[in-house]
Write a protein that holds these residues in place. Structure first.
Motif, PDB file in Angstrom:
ATOM      1  N   LEU A  69       0.843  -1.182   0.000  1.00 30.31           N
ATOM      2  CA  LEU A  69       0.000   0.000   0.000  1.00 30.31           C
ATOM      3  C   LEU A  69       0.877   1.231   0.000  1.00 30.31           C
ATOM      4  O   LEU A  69       1.928   1.258   0.639  1.00 30.31           O
ATOM      5  CB  LEU A  69      -0.882   0.035   1.241  1.00 30.31           C
ATOM      6  N   GLY A  70       0.422   2.242  -0.719  1.00 30.81           N
ATOM      7  CA  GLY A  70       1.129   3.508  -0.741  1.00 30.81           C
ATOM      8  C   GLY A  70       0.133   4.653  -0.753  1.00 30.81           C
ATOM      9  O   GLY A  70      -1.039   4.478  -1.086  1.00 30.81           O
ATOM     10  N   SER A  71       0.614   5.818  -0.400  1.00 27.66           N
ATOM     11  CA  SER A  71      -0.222   7.007  -0.393  1.00 27.66           C
ATOM     12  C   SER A  71       0.594   8.171  -0.924  1.00 27.66           C
ATOM     13  O   SER A  71       1.807   8.259  -0.688  1.00 27.66           O
ATOM     14  CB  SER A  71      -0.690   7.288   1.044  1.00 27.66           C
ATOM     15  N   PHE A  72      -0.075   9.072  -1.649  1.00 30.14           N
ATOM     16  CA  PHE A  72       0.628  10.205  -2.223  1.00 30.14           C
ATOM     17  C   PHE A  72      -0.324  11.388  -2.335  1.00 30.14           C
ATOM     18  O   PHE A  72      -1.435  11.246  -2.861  1.00 30.14           O
ATOM     19  CB  PHE A  72       1.170   9.850  -3.617  1.00 30.14           C
ATOM     20  N   ASN A  73       0.098  12.539  -1.833  1.00 28.55           N
ATOM     21  CA  ASN A  73      -0.672  13.770  -2.014  1.00 28.55           C
ATOM     22  C   ASN A  73      -0.207  14.407  -3.311  1.00 28.55           C
ATOM     23  O   ASN A  73       0.920  14.871  -3.416  1.00 28.55           O
ATOM     24  CB  ASN A  73      -0.478  14.721  -0.844  1.00 28.55           C
ATOM     25  N   ALA A  74      -1.078  14.416  -4.311  1.00 35.39           N
ATOM     26  CA  ALA A  74      -0.729  14.918  -5.641  1.00 35.39           C
ATOM     27  C   ALA A  74      -0.796  16.447  -5.726  1.00 35.39           C
ATOM     28  O   ALA A  74      -0.531  17.002  -6.781  1.00 35.39           O
ATOM     29  CB  ALA A  74      -1.641  14.294  -6.686  1.00 35.39           C
ATOM     30  N   PHE A  75      -1.129  17.106  -4.623  1.00 40.34           N
ATOM     31  CA  PHE A  75      -1.162  18.573  -4.572  1.00 40.34           C
ATOM     32  C   PHE A  75      -1.855  19.174  -5.786  1.00 40.34           C
ATOM     33  O   PHE A  75      -1.244  19.854  -6.599  1.00 40.34           O
ATOM     34  CB  PHE A  75       0.245  19.144  -4.401  1.00 40.34           C
ATOM     35  N   ARG A  76      -3.141  18.860  -5.901  1.00 36.48           N
ATOM     36  CA  ARG A  76      -3.994  19.381  -6.987  1.00 36.48           C
ATOM     37  C   ARG A  76      -3.501  18.955  -8.368  1.00 36.48           C
ATOM     38  O   ARG A  76      -3.172  19.785  -9.197  1.00 36.48           O
ATOM     39  CB  ARG A  76      -4.152  20.885  -6.885  1.00 36.48           C
ATOM     40  N   LEU A  77      -3.451  17.653  -8.576  1.00 40.03           N
ATOM     41  CA  LEU A  77      -3.129  17.117  -9.896  1.00 40.03           C
ATOM     42  C   LEU A  77      -4.325  17.386 -10.795  1.00 40.03           C
ATOM     43  O   LEU A  77      -5.370  16.767 -10.656  1.00 40.03           O
ATOM     44  CB  LEU A  77      -2.829  15.622  -9.833  1.00 40.03           C
ATOM     45  N   CYS A  78      -4.163  18.346 -11.692  1.00 48.83           N
ATOM     46  CA  CYS A  78      -5.255  18.809 -12.540  1.00 48.83           C
ATOM     47  C   CYS A  78      -4.874  18.698 -14.003  1.00 48.83           C
ATOM     48  O   CYS A  78      -3.698  18.714 -14.344  1.00 48.83           O
ATOM     49  CB  CYS A  78      -5.569  20.272 -12.235  1.00 48.83           C
ATOM     50  N   ASP A  79      -5.903  18.622 -14.834  1.00 47.27           N
ATOM     51  CA  ASP A  79      -5.642  18.665 -16.269  1.00 47.27           C
ATOM     52  C   ASP A  79      -5.533  20.120 -16.711  1.00 47.27           C
ATOM     53  O   ASP A  79      -5.655  21.036 -15.897  1.00 47.27           O
ATOM     54  CB  ASP A  79      -6.708  17.897 -17.052  1.00 47.27           C
ATOM     55  N   GLU A  80      -5.307  20.315 -17.997  1.00 47.08           N
ATOM     56  CA  GLU A  80      -5.091  21.658 -18.520  1.00 47.08           C
ATOM     57  C   GLU A  80      -6.372  22.352 -18.965  1.00 47.08           C
ATOM     58  O   GLU A  80      -6.335  23.470 -19.476  1.00 47.08           O
ATOM     59  CB  GLU A  80      -4.093  21.623 -19.676  1.00 47.08           C
ATOM     60  N   PHE A  81      -7.518  21.730 -18.737  1.00 41.61           N
ATOM     61  CA  PHE A  81      -8.779  22.269 -19.211  1.00 41.61           C
ATOM     62  C   PHE A  81      -9.496  23.039 -18.113  1.00 41.61           C
ATOM     63  O   PHE A  81      -9.745  22.500 -17.040  1.00 41.61           O
ATOM     64  CB  PHE A  81      -9.679  21.144 -19.729  1.00 41.61           C
ATOM     65  N   ALA A  82      -9.833  24.285 -18.393  1.00 46.00           N
ATOM     66  CA  ALA A  82     -10.580  25.100 -17.436  1.00 46.00           C
ATOM     67  C   ALA A  82     -12.035  24.640 -17.449  1.00 46.00           C
ATOM     68  O   ALA A  82     -12.593  24.341 -18.495  1.00 46.00           O
ATOM     69  CB  ALA A  82     -10.492  26.563 -17.816  1.00 46.00           C
ATOM     70  N   ASN A  83     -12.619  24.549 -16.265  1.00 45.70           N
ATOM     71  CA  ASN A  83     -14.043  24.223 -16.185  1.00 45.70           C
ATOM     72  C   ASN A  83     -14.633  24.865 -14.948  1.00 45.70           C
ATOM     73  O   ASN A  83     -13.920  25.275 -14.043  1.00 45.70           O
ATOM     74  CB  ASN A  83     -14.267  22.704 -16.205  1.00 45.70           C
ATOM     75  N   SER A  84     -15.924  24.910 -14.911  1.00 44.52           N
ATOM     76  CA  SER A  84     -16.600  25.610 -13.823  1.00 44.52           C
ATOM     77  C   SER A  84     -16.738  24.765 -12.565  1.00 44.52           C
ATOM     78  O   SER A  84     -17.064  25.287 -11.515  1.00 44.52           O
ATOM     79  CB  SER A  84     -17.986  26.061 -14.283  1.00 44.52           C
ATOM     80  N   THR A  85     -16.495  23.464 -12.645  1.00 45.32           N
ATOM     81  CA  THR A  85     -16.678  22.602 -11.481  1.00 45.32           C
ATOM     82  C   THR A  85     -15.400  22.446 -10.664  1.00 45.32           C
ATOM     83  O   THR A  85     -15.425  21.863  -9.604  1.00 45.32           O
ATOM     84  CB  THR A  85     -17.171  21.210 -11.899  1.00 45.32           C
ATOM     85  N   VAL A 142      -6.786  14.901  -6.512  1.00 41.78           N
ATOM     86  CA  VAL A 142      -6.824  14.620  -7.947  1.00 41.78           C
ATOM     87  C   VAL A 142      -8.093  15.268  -8.498  1.00 41.78           C
ATOM     88  O   VAL A 142      -9.163  15.134  -7.916  1.00 41.78           O
ATOM     89  CB  VAL A 142      -6.854  13.095  -8.206  1.00 41.78           C
ATOM     90  N   GLU A 143      -7.964  15.971  -9.630  1.00 39.39           N
ATOM     91  CA  GLU A 143      -9.118  16.708 -10.157  1.00 39.39           C
ATOM     92  C   GLU A 143     -10.225  15.810 -10.713  1.00 39.39           C
ATOM     93  O   GLU A 143     -11.397  16.009 -10.422  1.00 39.39           O
ATOM     94  CB  GLU A 143      -8.686  17.683 -11.252  1.00 39.39           C
ATOM     95  N   ASN A 144      -9.843  14.817 -11.532  1.00 38.97           N
ATOM     96  CA  ASN A 144     -10.879  14.019 -12.191  1.00 38.97           C
ATOM     97  C   ASN A 144     -10.309  12.671 -12.648  1.00 38.97           C
ATOM     98  O   ASN A 144      -9.103  12.429 -12.560  1.00 38.97           O
ATOM     99  CB  ASN A 144     -11.497  14.784 -13.372  1.00 38.97           C
ATOM    100  N   LEU A 145     -11.199  11.830 -13.135  1.00 36.99           N
ATOM    101  CA  LEU A 145     -10.794  10.495 -13.566  1.00 36.99           C
ATOM    102  C   LEU A 145      -9.860  10.549 -14.765  1.00 36.99           C
ATOM    103  O   LEU A 145      -8.933   9.751 -14.870  1.00 36.99           O
ATOM    104  CB  LEU A 145     -12.027   9.645 -13.879  1.00 36.99           C
ATOM    105  N   ASP A 146     -10.069  11.503 -15.668  1.00 32.64           N
ATOM    106  CA  ASP A 146      -9.222  11.611 -16.855  1.00 32.64           C
ATOM    107  C   ASP A 146      -7.755  11.804 -16.486  1.00 32.64           C
ATOM    108  O   ASP A 146      -6.887  11.108 -17.002  1.00 32.64           O
ATOM    109  CB  ASP A 146      -9.693  12.757 -17.746  1.00 32.64           C
ATOM    110  N   VAL A 147      -7.471  12.722 -15.592  1.00 33.62           N
ATOM    111  CA  VAL A 147      -6.069  12.975 -15.232  1.00 33.62           C
ATOM    112  C   VAL A 147      -5.490  11.791 -14.463  1.00 33.62           C
ATOM    113  O   VAL A 147      -4.317  11.454 -14.603  1.00 33.62           O
ATOM    114  CB  VAL A 147      -5.910  14.320 -14.491  1.00 33.62           C
ATOM    115  N   LEU A 148      -6.320  11.085 -13.700  1.00 35.74           N
ATOM    116  CA  LEU A 148      -5.860   9.881 -13.005  1.00 35.74           C
ATOM    117  C   LEU A 148      -5.531   8.774 -14.011  1.00 35.74           C
ATOM    118  O   LEU A 148      -4.525   8.079 -13.872  1.00 35.74           O
ATOM    119  CB  LEU A 148      -6.931   9.412 -12.011  1.00 35.74           C
ATOM    120  N   GLN A 149      -6.356   8.637 -15.040  1.00 37.66           N
ATOM    121  CA  GLN A 149      -6.084   7.653 -16.089  1.00 37.66           C
ATOM    122  C   GLN A 149      -4.822   8.004 -16.867  1.00 37.66           C
ATOM    123  O   GLN A 149      -4.062   7.117 -17.260  1.00 37.66           O
ATOM    124  CB  GLN A 149      -7.288   7.535 -17.029  1.00 37.66           C
TER     125      GLN A 149
END
Length: 107
Positions: free
Chosen positions: A1-17, A59-66
């Protein structure tokens, strides 16, 4: 098991959510996101030793995690399945899990 704080791992797309880039000093772009994903891939493989299950905070969303899982596999690590748990953070960030299905079969 491991754990990691990705410190707002986000994609490059701006969105309102998501307010992922609201606290950033510089804008997110595809090259910067790819670089960050590459650094995280290296850390998870080389420092944590590619654990069978990795919990990732912020993590921002499933896409960036994938995209991260694909980069880990491309870099010679395991092929992880991705799982996202929607959070209650006002900034729109979530908790993600990477699971090595070759070693963990009951997710």
């Amino acid at each position: 098991l491991g754990s990691f704080n990705a410190f707002r791992l986000c994609d490059e797309f701006a969105n309102s959510t998501s307010r992922c880039s609201a606290n950033e000093d510089m804008e997110l772009d595809a090259d910067r996101v790819a670089h960050e994903i590459g650094q995280i891939s290296a850390y998870l493989r080389e420092v944590l030793g590619s654990p069978d299950v990795i919990g990732l905070q912020e993590v921002e969303n499933l896409d960036v995690l994938q995209r991260l899982a694909a980069k880990i596999a491309e870099d010679g690590g395991p092929t992880y399945s991705t799982h996202l748990v929607e959070g209650n953070d006002v900034g729109g960030i979530d908790v993600g899990y990477l699971v090595n299905p070759a070693r963990i079969t009951d997710v």
